[in-house]
Motif scaffolding. Structure first.
Motif, PDB file in Angstrom:
ATOM      1  N   SER A   1     -15.778  -2.742 -14.673  1.00  0.00           N
ATOM      2  CA  SER A   1     -14.521  -3.190 -14.092  1.00  0.00           C
ATOM      3  C   SER A   1     -14.177  -2.362 -12.860  1.00  0.00           C
ATOM      4  O   SER A   1     -13.772  -2.904 -11.816  1.00  0.00           O
ATOM      5  CB  SER A   1     -13.404  -3.093 -15.129  1.00  0.00           C
ATOM      6  OG  SER A   1     -12.158  -3.449 -14.578  1.00  0.00           O
ATOM      7  N   ALA A   2     -14.352  -1.046 -12.959  1.00  0.00           N
ATOM      8  CA  ALA A   2     -14.065  -0.167 -11.820  1.00  0.00           C
ATOM      9  C   ALA A   2     -14.989  -0.457 -10.651  1.00  0.00           C
ATOM     10  O   ALA A   2     -14.561  -0.503  -9.490  1.00  0.00           O
ATOM     11  CB  ALA A   2     -14.202   1.296 -12.253  1.00  0.00           C
ATOM     12  N   ARG A   3     -16.272  -0.665 -10.960  1.00  0.00           N
ATOM     13  CA  ARG A   3     -17.252  -0.923  -9.901  1.00  0.00           C
ATOM     14  C   ARG A   3     -17.008  -2.265  -9.229  1.00  0.00           C
ATOM     15  O   ARG A   3     -17.086  -2.373  -7.992  1.00  0.00           O
ATOM     16  CB  ARG A   3     -18.651  -0.884 -10.508  1.00  0.00           C
ATOM     17  CG  ARG A   3     -19.789  -1.090  -9.503  1.00  0.00           C
ATOM     18  CD  ARG A   3     -19.890   0.053  -8.544  1.00  0.00           C
ATOM     19  NE  ARG A   3     -21.153   0.022  -7.807  1.00  0.00           N
ATOM     20  CZ  ARG A   3     -21.278   0.289  -6.520  1.00  0.00           C
ATOM     21  NH1 ARG A   3     -20.217   0.622  -5.800  1.00  0.00           N
ATOM     22  NH2 ARG A   3     -22.444   0.256  -5.932  1.00  0.00           N
ATOM     23  N   HIS A   4     -16.674  -3.278 -10.015  1.00  0.00           N
ATOM     24  CA  HIS A   4     -16.401  -4.592  -9.432  1.00  0.00           C
ATOM     25  C   HIS A   4     -15.181  -4.533  -8.525  1.00  0.00           C
ATOM     26  O   HIS A   4     -15.168  -5.108  -7.424  1.00  0.00           O
ATOM     27  CB  HIS A   4     -16.196  -5.624 -10.544  1.00  0.00           C
ATOM     28  CG  HIS A   4     -16.433  -7.028 -10.110  1.00  0.00           C
ATOM     29  ND1 HIS A   4     -16.460  -8.089 -10.986  1.00  0.00           N
ATOM     30  CD2 HIS A   4     -16.655  -7.574  -8.885  1.00  0.00           C
ATOM     31  CE1 HIS A   4     -16.683  -9.206 -10.324  1.00  0.00           C
ATOM     32  NE2 HIS A   4     -16.797  -8.919  -9.052  1.00  0.00           N
ATOM     33  N   ARG A   5     -14.162  -3.805  -8.954  1.00  0.00           N
ATOM     34  CA  ARG A   5     -12.970  -3.649  -8.118  1.00  0.00           C
ATOM     35  C   ARG A   5     -13.320  -2.920  -6.820  1.00  0.00           C
ATOM     36  O   ARG A   5     -12.865  -3.321  -5.732  1.00  0.00           O
ATOM     37  CB  ARG A   5     -11.905  -2.876  -8.907  1.00  0.00           C
ATOM     38  CG  ARG A   5     -10.658  -2.527  -8.093  1.00  0.00           C
ATOM     39  CD  ARG A   5      -9.558  -1.954  -8.988  1.00  0.00           C
ATOM     40  NE  ARG A   5     -10.042  -0.925  -9.884  1.00  0.00           N
ATOM     41  CZ  ARG A   5     -10.301   0.334  -9.532  1.00  0.00           C
ATOM     42  NH1 ARG A   5     -10.135   0.702  -8.257  1.00  0.00           N
ATOM     43  NH2 ARG A   5     -10.717   1.216 -10.413  1.00  0.00           N
ATOM     44  N   GLU A   6     -14.125  -1.869  -6.921  1.00  0.00           N
ATOM     45  CA  GLU A   6     -14.535  -1.112  -5.738  1.00  0.00           C
ATOM     46  C   GLU A   6     -15.288  -2.008  -4.750  1.00  0.00           C
ATOM     47  O   GLU A   6     -15.040  -1.968  -3.540  1.00  0.00           O
ATOM     48  CB  GLU A   6     -15.430   0.038  -6.187  1.00  0.00           C
ATOM     49  CG  GLU A   6     -15.991   0.907  -5.077  1.00  0.00           C
ATOM     50  CD  GLU A   6     -16.863   2.011  -5.655  1.00  0.00           C
ATOM     51  OE1 GLU A   6     -16.479   3.189  -5.517  1.00  0.00           O
ATOM     52  OE2 GLU A   6     -17.929   1.695  -6.250  1.00  0.00           O
ATOM     53  N   ILE A   7     -16.187  -2.835  -5.264  1.00  0.00           N
ATOM     54  CA  ILE A   7     -16.961  -3.732  -4.399  1.00  0.00           C
ATOM     55  C   ILE A   7     -16.056  -4.787  -3.762  1.00  0.00           C
ATOM     56  O   ILE A   7     -16.139  -5.064  -2.558  1.00  0.00           O
ATOM     57  CB  ILE A   7     -18.103  -4.384  -5.196  1.00  0.00           C
ATOM     58  CG1 ILE A   7     -19.133  -3.319  -5.620  1.00  0.00           C
ATOM     59  CG2 ILE A   7     -18.788  -5.480  -4.369  1.00  0.00           C
ATOM     60  CD1 ILE A   7     -20.161  -3.812  -6.616  1.00  0.00           C
ATOM     61  N   ARG A   8     -15.158  -5.363  -4.554  1.00  0.00           N
ATOM     62  CA  ARG A   8     -14.249  -6.391  -4.024  1.00  0.00           C
ATOM     63  C   ARG A   8     -13.350  -5.841  -2.927  1.00  0.00           C
ATOM     64  O   ARG A   8     -13.032  -6.547  -1.969  1.00  0.00           O
ATOM     65  CB  ARG A   8     -13.389  -6.947  -5.159  1.00  0.00           C
ATOM     66  CG  ARG A   8     -14.075  -7.987  -6.029  1.00  0.00           C
ATOM     67  CD  ARG A   8     -13.172  -8.344  -7.177  1.00  0.00           C
ATOM     68  NE  ARG A   8     -13.598  -9.540  -7.889  1.00  0.00           N
ATOM     69  CZ  ARG A   8     -13.095  -9.927  -9.054  1.00  0.00           C
ATOM     70  NH1 ARG A   8     -12.146  -9.187  -9.632  1.00  0.00           N
ATOM     71  NH2 ARG A   8     -13.524 -11.032  -9.631  1.00  0.00           N
ATOM     72  N   GLU A   9     -12.930  -4.600  -3.081  1.00  0.00           N
ATOM     73  CA  GLU A   9     -12.042  -4.001  -2.076  1.00  0.00           C
ATOM     74  C   GLU A   9     -12.708  -3.909  -0.713  1.00  0.00           C
ATOM     75  O   GLU A   9     -12.023  -3.734   0.295  1.00  0.00           O
ATOM     76  CB  GLU A   9     -11.589  -2.616  -2.552  1.00  0.00           C
ATOM     77  CG  GLU A   9     -10.574  -2.680  -3.696  1.00  0.00           C
ATOM     78  CD  GLU A   9     -10.256  -1.313  -4.280  1.00  0.00           C
ATOM     79  OE1 GLU A   9     -10.966  -0.323  -3.923  1.00  0.00           O
ATOM     80  OE2 GLU A   9      -9.335  -1.216  -5.118  1.00  0.00           O
ATOM     81  N   HIS A  10     -14.020  -4.047  -0.671  1.00  0.00           N
ATOM     82  CA  HIS A  10     -14.757  -3.968   0.592  1.00  0.00           C
ATOM     83  C   HIS A  10     -15.322  -5.323   1.014  1.00  0.00           C
ATOM     84  O   HIS A  10     -16.188  -5.372   1.895  1.00  0.00           O
ATOM     85  CB  HIS A  10     -15.878  -2.934   0.487  1.00  0.00           C
ATOM     86  CG  HIS A  10     -15.397  -1.519   0.513  1.00  0.00           C
ATOM     87  ND1 HIS A  10     -15.217  -0.822   1.690  1.00  0.00           N
ATOM     88  CD2 HIS A  10     -15.030  -0.692  -0.494  1.00  0.00           C
ATOM     89  CE1 HIS A  10     -14.775   0.396   1.399  1.00  0.00           C
ATOM     90  NE2 HIS A  10     -14.652   0.500   0.091  1.00  0.00           N
ATOM     91  N   TYR A  11     -14.825  -6.408   0.416  1.00  0.00           N
ATOM     92  CA  TYR A  11     -15.316  -7.731   0.826  1.00  0.00           C
ATOM     93  C   TYR A  11     -15.052  -8.008   2.308  1.00  0.00           C
ATOM     94  O   TYR A  11     -15.759  -8.781   2.937  1.00  0.00           O
ATOM     95  CB  TYR A  11     -14.688  -8.826  -0.028  1.00  0.00           C
ATOM     96  CG  TYR A  11     -15.442  -9.120  -1.318  1.00  0.00           C
ATOM     97  CD1 TYR A  11     -16.626  -8.461  -1.638  1.00  0.00           C
ATOM     98  CD2 TYR A  11     -14.970 -10.075  -2.219  1.00  0.00           C
ATOM     99  CE1 TYR A  11     -17.302  -8.736  -2.815  1.00  0.00           C
ATOM    100  CE2 TYR A  11     -15.651 -10.366  -3.390  1.00  0.00           C
ATOM    101  CZ  TYR A  11     -16.810  -9.694  -3.691  1.00  0.00           C
ATOM    102  OH  TYR A  11     -17.489  -9.982  -4.856  1.00  0.00           O
ATOM    103  N   SER A  12     -14.029  -7.370   2.877  1.00  0.00           N
ATOM    104  CA  SER A  12     -13.736  -7.597   4.299  1.00  0.00           C
ATOM    105  C   SER A  12     -14.815  -7.015   5.211  1.00  0.00           C
ATOM    106  O   SER A  12     -14.937  -7.430   6.371  1.00  0.00           O
ATOM    107  CB  SER A  12     -12.375  -7.001   4.668  1.00  0.00           C
ATOM    108  OG  SER A  12     -12.372  -5.599   4.460  1.00  0.00           O
TER     109      SER A  12
END
Length: 412
Positions: free
Chosen positions: A331-342
């Motif tokens: 969950s933490a890793r997915h959130r970290e990756i999503r935060e950099h989708y831009s």
């Protein structure tokens, strides 16, 4: 077109590719491989890269700081640290003093970087599972299980079983079997101090580092040749089918102009590729073994420009690519990756319709995800095929092996 079958590409038993290796185990082949026309050049190339001081994969040669703060994990995102420690202590209690000495390295040791995914053993790090008593071997695998999600553990074990299946197909069971893998510990198992474990061998490499409640599993290499077991006790095992389907679905969801921009080379073995773009072992992969300090420029299209429907599919690919992580760290890793989708880029090589072979890379400041269909190594297809693939996960800008966390811990 019908789906190609790996059984159409089995070598004849007397073919030199397999006949000349018959009877060799990992240790004897480690020497023979140096003179092998396929393995020899790879070994020589990789020797130039290891050992080298760790920096981390970057997009431009400069490590981007501040991406991986050392902290307590958020509630619900904690690592299963106590289970990992308990499993490691059970393993250590079963070992002789000589085995413990051989198994264990410093938490920041260069040996982390010795992992490799071919069948030949270039570096004999830690203990070899197929040389251990079953009780010790099972205890080592229990350490792996404690650090993975249930589905991640199942995938790792299935890749090991496929390796054994392949060894049986080509009659090389001493070289490729279910347990022809190296296992090592780094640091001292602890609920607070950094430590970790490493498992690597043919088509499987996992590097796991835990610091208190934070967990990093990276680099990760997961692959298979073939991608399915169609006979024997593990009949029905198959891998990566959903990820491959979603990758094609993502391409189909792109507008024509974005899809064209995402494709950096039309063909898997494209004459337009610059010299060195195709590696004899990694093929189109850029972030495989011994590439800890590689500069990999962004290519393709920005994820922020794709339609919402395509982004939803890409999110499935990301989720599947990190599914080996336990629920909290995932969950933490997915959130970290999503935060950099831009500032995430997507690139593609090859075709995307039907059963065409392909390569893709998802790359941002915090992740690199690659999937590549390969030509045969122990099957004789000379073109990339969907029944042989490699996948790689990296944590760029310095946190492979959890190194950014380890360095911060050392300053506290």
């Amino acid at each position: 077109m019908p789906t190609p079958s790996f059984r159409d590409y089995l070598y004849a038993p007397d073919h030199p590719r397999v006949a000349e290796l018959r009877g060799l185990d990992a240790r004897s082949y480690a020497e023979t491989a140096k003179d092998d026309s396929f393995a020899g050049p790879m070994i020589e190339g990789w020797k130039k890269l290891y050992p080298a001081p760790f920096v981390g994969v970057t997009s431009d040669g400069a490590v981007r700081e501040g991406l991986y703060p050392l902290s307590q994990a958020k509630p619900g995102e904690e690592a299963p640290t106590s289970d990992m420690v308990a499993a490691a202590e059970k393993l250590l209690a079963l070992l002789t003093s000589a085995q413990r000495e051989r198994l264990n390295y410093a938490v920041d040791a260069l040996e982390w970087q010795s992992w490799a995914n071919p069948e030949f053993m270039q570096h004999d790090t830690g203990l070899r599972l197929d040389e251990l008593d079953p009780a010790v071997r099972d205890a080592a695998l229990a350490v792996v299980e404690a650090g993975l999600s249930p589905e991640g553990h199942a995938l790792a074990r299935n890749l090991m079983r496929i390796n054994g299946f392949l060894g049986g197909l080509v009659d090389l069971p001493l070289l490729m079997n279910e347990f022809s893998y190296n296992f090592a510990l780094y640091g001292t198992p602890s609920s607070s101090d950094p430590w970790g474990w490493q498992l690597f061998g043919h088509h499987l490499a996992l590097n796991c580092l835990v610091v208190g409640s934070q967990l990093v599993i990276s680099p990760v290499f997961l692959g298979a040749e073939p991608d399915i077991v169609d006979a024997g006790p593990h009949q029905g095992v198959k891998v990566f089918k959903e990820r491959i389907h979603w990758a094609r679905e993502f391409m189909a969801a792109l507008p024509d102009e974005l899809r064209a921009a995402a494709v950096i080379f039309e063909h898997m073995q494209d004459p337009a590729m610059p010299e060195g773009r195709l590696h004899p072992g990694d093929e189109r992969h850029l972030a495989g073994c011994f590439q800890d300090n590689r500069v990999i420029p962004y290519e393709g299209i920005l994820v922020s420009t794709v339609p919402a429907a395509a982004l939803a599919v890409l999110d499935k690919i990301v989720e599947d690519s990190i599914a080996y992580l336990p629920a909290g760290p995932r969950s933490a890793r997915h959130r970290e990756i999503r935060e950099h989708y831009s500032d995430t880029w997507f690139s593609w090589i090859g075709g995307w319709q039907g059963e065409e072979a392909f390569y893709f890379r998802i790359q941002s400041p915090v992740v690199i995800l690659e999937l590549d269909h390969h030509s045969g190594v122990f099957l004789d297809n000379d073109q990339p095929a969907p029944f042989h693939m490699h996948t790689v996960v990296r944590t760029p800008n310095g946190n492979d092996y959890g190194r950014a966390l380890v360095e911060q811990y050392g300053t506290h």
